[in-house]
Design an enzyme around this catalytic site. Structure first.
Site, PDB file in Angstrom:
ATOM      1  N   GLY A   1       1.984  -9.319  -3.532  1.00  0.00           N
ATOM      2  CA  GLY A   1       2.172  -9.550  -2.088  1.00  0.00           C
ATOM      3  C   GLY A   1       0.860  -9.421  -1.323  1.00  0.00           C
ATOM      4  O   GLY A   1      -0.205  -9.126  -1.900  1.00  0.00           O
ATOM      5  N   ASP A   2       0.978  -9.609  -0.002  1.00  0.00           N
ATOM      6  CA  ASP A   2      -0.201  -9.636   0.868  1.00  0.00           C
ATOM      7  C   ASP A   2      -0.994  -8.340   0.887  1.00  0.00           C
ATOM      8  O   ASP A   2      -2.219  -8.343   0.789  1.00  0.00           O
ATOM      9  CB  ASP A   2       0.263  -9.910   2.303  1.00  0.00           C
ATOM     10  CG  ASP A   2       0.050 -11.359   2.651  1.00  0.00           C
ATOM     11  OD1 ASP A   2      -0.349 -12.107   1.744  1.00  0.00           O
ATOM     12  OD2 ASP A   2       0.298 -11.714   3.821  1.00  0.00           O
ATOM     13  N   LEU A   3      -0.271  -7.239   1.061  1.00  0.00           N
ATOM     14  CA  LEU A   3      -0.949  -5.941   1.166  1.00  0.00           C
ATOM     15  C   LEU A   3      -1.659  -5.614  -0.145  1.00  0.00           C
ATOM     16  O   LEU A   3      -2.808  -5.163  -0.167  1.00  0.00           O
ATOM     17  CB  LEU A   3       0.066  -4.843   1.495  1.00  0.00           C
ATOM     18  CG  LEU A   3      -0.553  -3.485   1.750  1.00  0.00           C
ATOM     19  CD1 LEU A   3      -1.140  -3.430   3.163  1.00  0.00           C
ATOM     20  CD2 LEU A   3       0.473  -2.369   1.590  1.00  0.00           C
ATOM     21  N   ALA A   4      -0.953  -5.906  -1.252  1.00  0.00           N
ATOM     22  CA  ALA A   4      -1.531  -5.622  -2.562  1.00  0.00           C
ATOM     23  C   ALA A   4      -2.801  -6.439  -2.735  1.00  0.00           C
ATOM     24  O   ALA A   4      -3.830  -5.945  -3.199  1.00  0.00           O
ATOM     25  CB  ALA A   4      -0.519  -5.961  -3.638  1.00  0.00           C
ATOM     26  N   LYS A   5      -2.712  -7.691  -2.324  1.00  0.00           N
ATOM     27  CA  LYS A   5      -3.839  -8.592  -2.486  1.00  0.00           C
ATOM     28  C   LYS A   5      -5.025  -8.142  -1.625  1.00  0.00           C
ATOM     29  O   LYS A   5      -6.166  -8.134  -2.063  1.00  0.00           O
ATOM     30  CB  LYS A   5      -3.373  -9.982  -2.055  1.00  0.00           C
ATOM     31  CG  LYS A   5      -4.389 -11.056  -2.162  1.00  0.00           C
ATOM     32  CD  LYS A   5      -3.697 -12.353  -1.859  1.00  0.00           C
ATOM     33  CE  LYS A   5      -4.727 -13.433  -1.605  1.00  0.00           C
ATOM     34  NZ  LYS A   5      -4.114 -14.658  -1.159  1.00  0.00           N
TER      35      LYS A   5
ATOM     36  N   TYR B   1      -3.817   4.978   8.981  1.00  0.00           N
ATOM     37  CA  TYR B   1      -4.762   5.606   9.907  1.00  0.00           C
ATOM     38  C   TYR B   1      -5.225   6.970   9.395  1.00  0.00           C
ATOM     39  O   TYR B   1      -6.334   7.392   9.681  1.00  0.00           O
ATOM     40  CB  TYR B   1      -4.151   5.701  11.316  1.00  0.00           C
ATOM     41  CG  TYR B   1      -4.649   4.536  12.145  1.00  0.00           C
ATOM     42  CD1 TYR B   1      -4.405   3.240  11.719  1.00  0.00           C
ATOM     43  CD2 TYR B   1      -5.406   4.730  13.298  1.00  0.00           C
ATOM     44  CE1 TYR B   1      -4.891   2.160  12.418  1.00  0.00           C
ATOM     45  CE2 TYR B   1      -5.904   3.647  14.011  1.00  0.00           C
ATOM     46  CZ  TYR B   1      -5.644   2.373  13.560  1.00  0.00           C
ATOM     47  OH  TYR B   1      -6.154   1.308  14.240  1.00  0.00           O
ATOM     48  N   LEU B   2      -4.373   7.636   8.628  1.00  0.00           N
ATOM     49  CA  LEU B   2      -4.776   8.950   8.095  1.00  0.00           C
ATOM     50  C   LEU B   2      -5.858   8.795   7.023  1.00  0.00           C
ATOM     51  O   LEU B   2      -6.494   9.770   6.634  1.00  0.00           O
ATOM     52  CB  LEU B   2      -3.562   9.698   7.540  1.00  0.00           C
ATOM     53  CG  LEU B   2      -2.521  10.093   8.583  1.00  0.00           C
ATOM     54  CD1 LEU B   2      -1.384  10.862   7.946  1.00  0.00           C
ATOM     55  CD2 LEU B   2      -3.149  10.931   9.689  1.00  0.00           C
ATOM     56  N   GLY B   3      -6.045   7.559   6.547  1.00  0.00           N
ATOM     57  CA  GLY B   3      -7.103   7.322   5.563  1.00  0.00           C
ATOM     58  C   GLY B   3      -8.397   6.876   6.225  1.00  0.00           C
ATOM     59  O   GLY B   3      -9.421   6.730   5.562  1.00  0.00           O
TER      60      GLY B   3
ATOM     61  N   HIS C   1       0.608   5.366  13.946  1.00  0.00           N
ATOM     62  CA  HIS C   1      -0.843   5.580  13.956  1.00  0.00           C
ATOM     63  C   HIS C   1      -1.299   6.424  15.147  1.00  0.00           C
ATOM     64  O   HIS C   1      -2.006   7.418  14.989  1.00  0.00           O
ATOM     65  CB  HIS C   1      -1.595   4.245  14.015  1.00  0.00           C
ATOM     66  CG  HIS C   1      -1.196   3.270  12.946  1.00  0.00           C
ATOM     67  ND1 HIS C   1      -0.786   3.652  11.705  1.00  0.00           N
ATOM     68  CD2 HIS C   1      -1.159   1.913  12.941  1.00  0.00           C
ATOM     69  CE1 HIS C   1      -0.501   2.579  10.976  1.00  0.00           C
ATOM     70  NE2 HIS C   1      -0.719   1.513  11.718  1.00  0.00           N
TER      71      HIS C   1
HETATM   72  C1  BG6 Z   1      -0.766  -1.998  11.172  1.00  0.00           C
HETATM   73  C2  BG6 Z   1       0.048  -2.783  12.156  1.00  0.00           C
HETATM   74  O1  BG6 Z   1      -0.042  -0.889  10.744  1.00  0.00           O
HETATM   75  O2  BG6 Z   1      -1.963  -1.577  11.806  1.00  0.00           O
HETATM   76  C3  BG6 Z   1      -0.746  -3.963  12.661  1.00  0.00           C
HETATM   77  O3  BG6 Z   1       1.235  -3.239  11.524  1.00  0.00           O
HETATM   78  C4  BG6 Z   1      -2.067  -3.502  13.232  1.00  0.00           C
HETATM   79  O4  BG6 Z   1      -0.026  -4.677  13.654  1.00  0.00           O
HETATM   80  C5  BG6 Z   1      -2.800  -2.629  12.222  1.00  0.00           C
HETATM   81  O5  BG6 Z   1      -2.839  -4.654  13.493  1.00  0.00           O
HETATM   82  C6  BG6 Z   1      -4.050  -2.028  12.819  1.00  0.00           C
HETATM   83  O6  BG6 Z   1      -4.771  -1.402  11.806  1.00  0.00           O
HETATM   84  P1  BG6 Z   1      -6.352  -1.444  11.772  1.00  0.00           P
HETATM   85  O7  BG6 Z   1      -6.719  -0.640  10.578  1.00  0.00           O
HETATM   86  O8  BG6 Z   1      -6.731  -2.882  11.636  1.00  0.00           O
HETATM   87  O9  BG6 Z   1      -6.817  -0.833  13.054  1.00  0.00           O
END
Ligand code: BG6
Length: 744
Positions: free
Chosen positions: A37-41, A207-209, A269
Site C-alpha cells: 500500500g501507499d504508506l508502506a511504499k 508526530y511522536l517520531g 498530532h
Molecule cells: C497525517 C494526516 O496524519 O498527517 C495528513 O492524515 C497530514 O492529512 C499529515 O497531511 C501531516 O503530517 P506531516 O508529517 O506531513 O506534517
C-alpha cells in the site's frame, strides 16, 4: 525472486542502538500487512531498511514479509519495485549500502494474507525457518497498514495462529484512525482487547517520531532551571500549536470527508504536542507509567471544548472535489471542515487564563508546523522598537518545512541560552530568514545533527519496546473524550468557505474573547472580481440590481446572513399585519446553510405563526433522504417550535403510490394553498438554482403556457427521480417576495 527466503545471520557483537533494553537478541520477524500500500511504499519499507542497517551489529537477525490481499503473482512484482526503491541512509557509504540492500531484498518476501489458513501457513513457515536455522526467536512484529475496520479481524487471526511459541514478544502496530469518536474508539479498543494485550499494541502517531516533538520533554528537563520560573500564567502569554498545509485532499476524499481536519490532525498530532508541552515534567522521562499518568492528568484538566471554542473552514474547491471523488450529484453539499482553530484552556493554577491554540488547515498559504510558546513582555518600548528587548520572547519547536526548512528548537536570545541537546548541533551561520516575527539571528537555534524520518524513528522504537513513543489506550480514550463533544456540536455547523493559498488573506484570523474564539472578521466580504480570486483586501459585498430587482453578491456565509435577515423581516411584517406568514421553501442542498442559520437563531423567529410550504418535491416517499421535505424537516423544522398543522408537505405519496395524476395530488395541494393563503399569494418564496439552471422543479424548456393557470403541477426532470411536483410560474410570480439563492 521472493519465493524463498534466505535468512542471513549477521550476528556481530550486541551493542548500541535501541536493542539495548532488557531484550535478548534473536530472530525478529516483521510482517507488514498492507505491505504494497501507499504508506508502506512511502515510509514503512524505508523505515524497516533503516532499522535493518542500524541493527546489523546488534545480534538480531531478521526476516521481512509484505502481506496483502492480492494473489502472489500480481503482488510480487509490485513489492519488488518498492523494495528496489528503498533509500540508503545519508551517512552510509554507497558500496556498503548496496550490500545491505541486497541482503534486505533477499530477506523479504510477499505473502498473501487473506484467510485464517494464510496466517496459519505463515506461522508454520516462520517456525520451520527458525528450526532449520537453529535460531532463537526474539519476537514478531506485525505492522497493520490497512484500514481500521480490518484491525479486529486481523488481530484475531494473529492471536489465534501467529503468536510466537517461546518467550518471544509479539508487537502489533496500528495506524490511525483509531476510531471516529469516543464511542467507536471504545468499541475498537474492546475488539482489539479480545485478541491482544495492551502491552502488545503499538498505536502510531507519527508526530511522536518527529525529532523535535520527541525532544520536547528532554528539552524541558535539560533547561528546567531556566524554564521553571517562567513556565506559568504569569509569564506565558499564549501557546500555539500549528500545522499549516498548502495541499488539498484530492485523492483521499473517501477517507477525509468522513473525518475532517479535527479528527485527522487535531485529535491526535496536535493534542500530543500540547500534552508534551503542558504536562507536569516527569521525574523519570523513561518511565512509561509516569509519562502516561502526567499526560492523562493534563488532558483531564482541560476545560471542556464546545462550539464556542472552535471555528471551522472549508476550502472553496473542496465541495466539488467531494462530488467528483464520491460520485455525488452536483447538489451534494458537505460540511466537513478542512480548517479548524480551537482554543483550549487548562484548569490548573499554573496555566489559568493561558490560551492554547490548536490550528490546522489544508490549502493555506504555507507548509509549516510548529509549537510556539510566546512569553509576556513587560518592557514598554517607546522609541527604539528595534531594540532586542522589544522583540517577541518565545520558544519555538519547529517541526520542519516553512521558511526554515529544517527541524529546530529556537529560543529568543532575550530569554536564555538553552543547553545543547545530546545529538543536536547549534546553528550559528544564518541565512537571512525570519521565523515567526524574529530574524533567525535573534534566536539560539539547535537542530538534530542527523535528520531522521519520523517513521524510521518510530520503527526503531517499536523494536526497542519504547512505549512512550506510542499512544496508550487510556491516552487514546482521554483524547477522544476531549474532542467528541466538540465534534458533535459542530456536526451540522456551516464552515467558512475560503479560497485557498494566499488569497485567504486575513479571513481565517481568529479572535479570543474570554473562553470563546471567533473569526476576527464577522463576515467575509468579497469584491465583484472575487470569482477569479485575487486578493481579499478591499473585498466588499456587492449590492446591485438584477433586472430591476435587488441583488446581493457575497460569500455564502454573508449571503445566508442577508437572506435570513430578509426572511425574518418579511415574517415579522406579515405576522404584524395579518397574524400569519406563509413561506415556501425549496429543497436540494442550496438552502441548507440557510436552514442551519434559521435553526440556530430560532428563538427570535415567529415560527408559531409561520406556515411552511414546499416549492417542489421529488416523487419519493417523504421519509427518504432524497425527499425535499425530509431535508427541510430534518435540517430546520425538527429544530424549531412550529405547530405541526402549519407544515405542508406536498402530497406526492397518495394511495400507496407516487405521483399518479389520477390521485390528484397537485390539485389537492393547490386547494390547500387557496384555502389557507389569502388570494394564494405567498408572503415569501425561496428558490435556488440547479446546476442545469432549473428553479423550483421547472426545468429549462418548461413553458409557462403549458402549465396554464395551475398553481401546482407535475413536472419532469432530466435527472432521477424524474417525476416532480412543483409550484408553477403563476404561483411563484404572484408571491409578495421571491428570493433566489445561488451558491456554488
Ligand atoms: C497525517 C494526516 O496524519 O498527517 C495528513 O492524515 C497530514 O492529512 C499529515 O497531511 C501531516 O503530517 P506531516 O508529517 O506531513 O506534517
Amino acid at each position: 525472486m521472493f519465493a524463498t527466503v534466505f535468512l542471513l545471520l549477521v550476528t556481530l557483537c550486541a551493542q548500541g542502538g535501541y536493542g539495548e533494553e532488557a531484550q535478548k537478541p534473536g530472530h525478529v520477524t516483521v510482517v507488514i500487512v498492507g505491505g504494497t500500500g501507499d504508506l508502506a511504499k512511502k515510509y514503512l519499507w524505508n523505515g524497516f531498511f533503516q532499522l535493518y542497517v542500524s541493527q546489523v551489529s546488534s545480534g538480531n537477525t531478521f526476516s521481512f514479509y509484505g502481506g496483502g490481499l492480492s494473489p502472489t503473482d500480481t503482488a510480487i512484482p509490485v513489492l519488488f519495485e518498492i523494495l528496489k526503491a528503498v533509500s540508503c541512509p545519508k551517512d552510509l557509504p554507497e558500496e556498503r549500502c548496496a550490500v545491505l540492500k541486497e541482503q534486505f531484498l533477499r530477506l523479504s518476501q510477499y505473502r498473501q494474507l487473506k484467510t485464517l489458513e494464510d496466517y496459519q501457513d505463515l506461522a508454520k513457515y516462520i517456525e520451520k525457518q527458525l528450526q532449520e536455522e537453529g535460531m532463537t526467536e526474539a519476537g514478531r512484529l506485525f505492522y497493520l497498514s490497512v484500514p481500521a475496520f480490518a484491525y479486529a479481524d486481523i488481530a484475531d487471526k494473529i492471536n489465534s495462529s501467529c503468536r510466537p511459541t517461546s518467550r518471544a514478544w509479539l508487537r502489533v502496530v496500528l495506524e490511525k484512525p483509531f476510531g471516529h469518536d469516543l464511542f467507536s474508539a471504545e468499541v475498537l479498543t474492546a475488539q482489539l482487547g479480545n485478541s491482544l494485550k495492551d502491552e502488545e499494541m503499538y498505536r502510531i502517531d507519527h508526530y511522536l517520531g518527529k525529532q523535535v516533538v520527541a525532544q520536547i520533554l528532554p528539552f524541558r528537563a535539560e533547561n528546567k532551571n531556566f524554564l521553571d520560573p517562567i513556565w506559568n500564567k504569569h509569564h506565558i502569554e499564549r501557546v500555539e500549536i500549528v500545522l499549516k498545509e498548502t495541499l488539498d485532499v484530492k485523492g483521499r476524499i473517501p477517507f477525509y470527508d468522513q473525518y475532517g481536519v479535527i479528527r485527522d490532525v487535531l485529535q491526535n498530532h496536535l493534542t500530543e504536542v500540547m500534552t508534551l508541552l503542558t504536562m507536569r515534567l516527569p521525574k523519570n522521562l523513561s518511565s512509561h507509567e509516569e509519562v502516561m499518568n502526567n499526560k492523562l492528568r493534563v488532558i483531564s484538566s482541560l476545560l471542556p471544548l464546545g462550539k464556542n471554542q472552535a471555528v471551522i473552514g472549508q476550502y472553496q474547491a473542496y465541495n466539488a472535489e467531494v462530488q467528483q471523488e464520491l460520485n455525488k450529484t452536483k447538489d451534494h453539499i458537505t460540511f466537513t471542515p478542512t480548517f479548524a482553530a480551537v482554543l483550549a484552556r487548562i484548569a490548573e493554577t499554573q496555566y489559568e487564563g493561558v490560551p492554547i491554540f490548536l490550528i490546522s488547515g489544508k490549502m493555506l498559504d504555507e507548509r509549516v508546523g510548529y509549537a510556539r510558546v510566546l512569553f509576556k513582555n513587560d518592557i514598554v518600548c517607546l522609541q527604539n522598537s528595534n531594540s532586542i528587548h522589544c522583540k517577541p520572547k518565545q520558544i519555538i519547536y519547529y517541526f520542519g518545512h516553512g521558511s526554515l526548512k529544517y527541524p529546530a528548537i529556537l529560543v529568543s536570545k532575550t530569554l536564555f541560552k538553552p543547553v545543547l541537546m545530546n545529538g543536536w548541533k547549534e546553528v550559528t551561520e544564518h541565512t537571512d530568514v525570519n521565523v515567526l516575527g524574529l530574524a533567525i539571528s535573534d534566536y539560539y537555534v539547535q537542530t538534530p545533527s542527523k535528520e531522521r524520518e519520523a517513521y524510521a524513528e518510530l520503527i526503531s522504537h517499536i523494536l526497542a519496546g519504547h512505549k512512550n513513543s506510542f499512544i496508550s489506550t487510556e491516552n487514546l480514550l482521554a483524547s477522544w473524550g476531549l474532542w467528541t463533544p466538540l465534534l458533535s456540536s459542530l456536526s451540522n455547523a456551516f464552515p467558512r468557505i475560503y479560497p485557498g493559498g494566499s488569497d485567504n488573506g486575513d479571513m481565517l484570523d481568529v479572535l479570543v474573547k474570554g473562553n470563546d474564539i471567533t473569526y476576527n472578521s464577522e463576515v467575509v466580504i468579497i469584491s465583484p472580481d472575487q470569482m477569479g480570486g485575487t486578493s481579499t483586501s478591499g473585498f466588499k459585498v456587492v449590492r446591485g440590481k438584477f433586472r430591476d430587482d435587488e441583488m446581493v453578491s457575497a460569500w455564502a456565509e454573508e449571503l445566508v446572513e442577508e437572506l435570513a435577515k430578509d426572511l425574518q423581516d418579511a415574517a415579522e411584517a406579515a405576522v404584524s399585519k395579518s397574524g400569519v406568514f406563509h413561506v415556501a421553501f425549496s429543497g436540494g442542498s442550496t438552502p441548507l446553510a440557510l436552514f442551519h442559520r434559521l435553526a440556530l437563531h430560532h428563538f427570535t423567529f415567529p415560527w408559531r405563526d409561520t406556515h411552511v410550504w414546499m416549492v417542489d418535491e421529488r416523487c419519493v416517499p417523504l421519509t427518504e433522504l432524497d425527499s425535499n421535505f425530509y431535508t427541510v424537516y430534518s435540517q430546520l423544522l425538527h429544530h424549531v417550535k412550529i405547530p405541526y398543522f402549519n407544515i405542508h408537505p406536498m402530497p406526492v405519496h397518495l394511495n400507496h403510490r407516487l405521483c399518479v395524476e389520477e390521485d390528484g395530488g397537485a390539485q389537492f395541494y393547490e386547494k390547500e394553498v387557496s384555502r389557507l393563503i389569502n388570494g394564494s399569494v405567498f408572503h415569501y418564496i425561496l428558490l435556488g438554482v440547479g446546476y442545469d439552471s432549473h428553479t423550483a422543479s421547472l426545468f429549462p424548456g418548461t413553458k409557462e403556457d403549458e402549465l396554464g393557470d395551475k398553481l401546482v403541477a407535475f413536472t419532469e426532470s432530466p435527472d432521477k427521480p424524474h417525476q416532480r411536483m412543483s409550484l408553477t410560474f403563476s404561483a411563484i410570480n404572484r408571491a409578495q417576495r421571491v428570493a433566489l439563492l445561488v451558491i456554488g
